[in-house]
Design an enzyme around this catalytic site. Sequence first.
Site, PDB file in Angstrom:
ATOM      1  N   ASP A  36       0.860  -1.188  -0.057  1.00 29.26           N
ATOM      2  CA  ASP A  36       0.237   0.072  -0.094  1.00 29.26           C
ATOM      3  C   ASP A  36       0.675   1.365   0.020  1.00 29.26           C
ATOM      4  O   ASP A  36       1.962   1.275   0.367  1.00 29.26           O
ATOM      5  CB  ASP A  36      -0.879  -0.026   1.292  1.00 29.26           C
ATOM      6  CG  ASP A  36      -2.113  -0.968   1.133  1.00 29.26           C
ATOM      7  OD1 ASP A  36      -2.188  -1.789   0.404  1.00 29.26           O
ATOM      8  OD2 ASP A  36      -2.998  -0.799   2.044  1.00 29.26           O
ATOM      9  N   HIS A 175       3.820  -2.267   2.917  1.00 29.03           N
ATOM     10  CA  HIS A 175       3.929  -0.912   2.386  1.00 29.03           C
ATOM     11  C   HIS A 175       5.153  -0.389   1.853  1.00 29.03           C
ATOM     12  O   HIS A 175       6.148  -0.865   2.240  1.00 29.03           O
ATOM     13  CB  HIS A 175       3.654   0.250   3.440  1.00 29.03           C
ATOM     14  CG  HIS A 175       2.230  -0.104   4.308  1.00 29.03           C
ATOM     15  ND1 HIS A 175       2.065  -0.910   5.145  1.00 29.03           N
ATOM     16  CD2 HIS A 175       1.002   0.716   4.148  1.00 29.03           C
ATOM     17  CE1 HIS A 175       0.728  -1.091   5.818  1.00 29.03           C
ATOM     18  NE2 HIS A 175       0.271   0.010   5.119  1.00 29.03           N
TER      19      HIS A 175
END
Length: 206
Positions: A36, A175
Site C-alpha cells: 500500500d 507498504h
Amino acid sequence: MLIERPPEWVRRIASDAVFRMAPEANGRKMIYLTFDDGPIPEVTPRLLDLLDSYGIKATFFMVGDNVRKYPELYREVLRRGHRVGNHTMHHLQGMHENCGRYVADVAEAAGYIESDLFRPPHGWLKKSQRKALLERYKIVMYDLVTRDYSKRLDAAQVFRNVKRYARPGSIVVFHDSLKSLPRLFDALPKSIEWLRDQGYEFGLIE
C-alpha cells in the site's frame, strides 16, 4: 490482533469486500502479497527488484497523487507483471469524509490508476461509500496487516506478525512507503523465505 487480523464482526459488516482468498488453488497452498501507499522512488524500485529476485508477483494499491508525481514507477510496476489497485487520490480516511467527497477522490485517482481493484486507506469505509464504490470496484481488504509502518515495532516484530497470523488464502499487507522503510527490507525477505518453507505459493489478486 484487532489490527493484525480483522475480527469476524468487521468482516460481517463489510461482507461484500474481500478479506481472504481461497486457501488453495489447483491443490497449492496460496498466499497473496499486497503493498500500500506507493509508488515512491525511495522504496518501490528496490522492492520491485526484491520481488523479481524471488519470482513473486504482488498487488500494489497506489495513492493517486504518488502516481501523478511518479508515473514512470507506476508503469514499471505494470511492466514487471504486478497488479495495481486504487487507494484514493490523497489517502483519505473514509470515516472522516462524506460519501460524495470520498468517491470523488477515488474517481480522481482513477484518472491515473487503471484498475477495478480498490482498497480503502486504514481499512475503513462508511456503508454509503462502500455501496457506491462496489458499482465499479472489487473492494480488497486484508487478512493480515504486518504493521511494517509502525515505529513501535522493529523488523523482527513485523516478521513475527507474519509467522503468527499468516494462513492459507491470507491477503497480506506491507507498504512501499517511507514509514515502512526501516523495517520492510529486513522483514519482507525473511517473511517470504519462511512462507515458502511452510509450503506457500504466492498469487495475484484477480
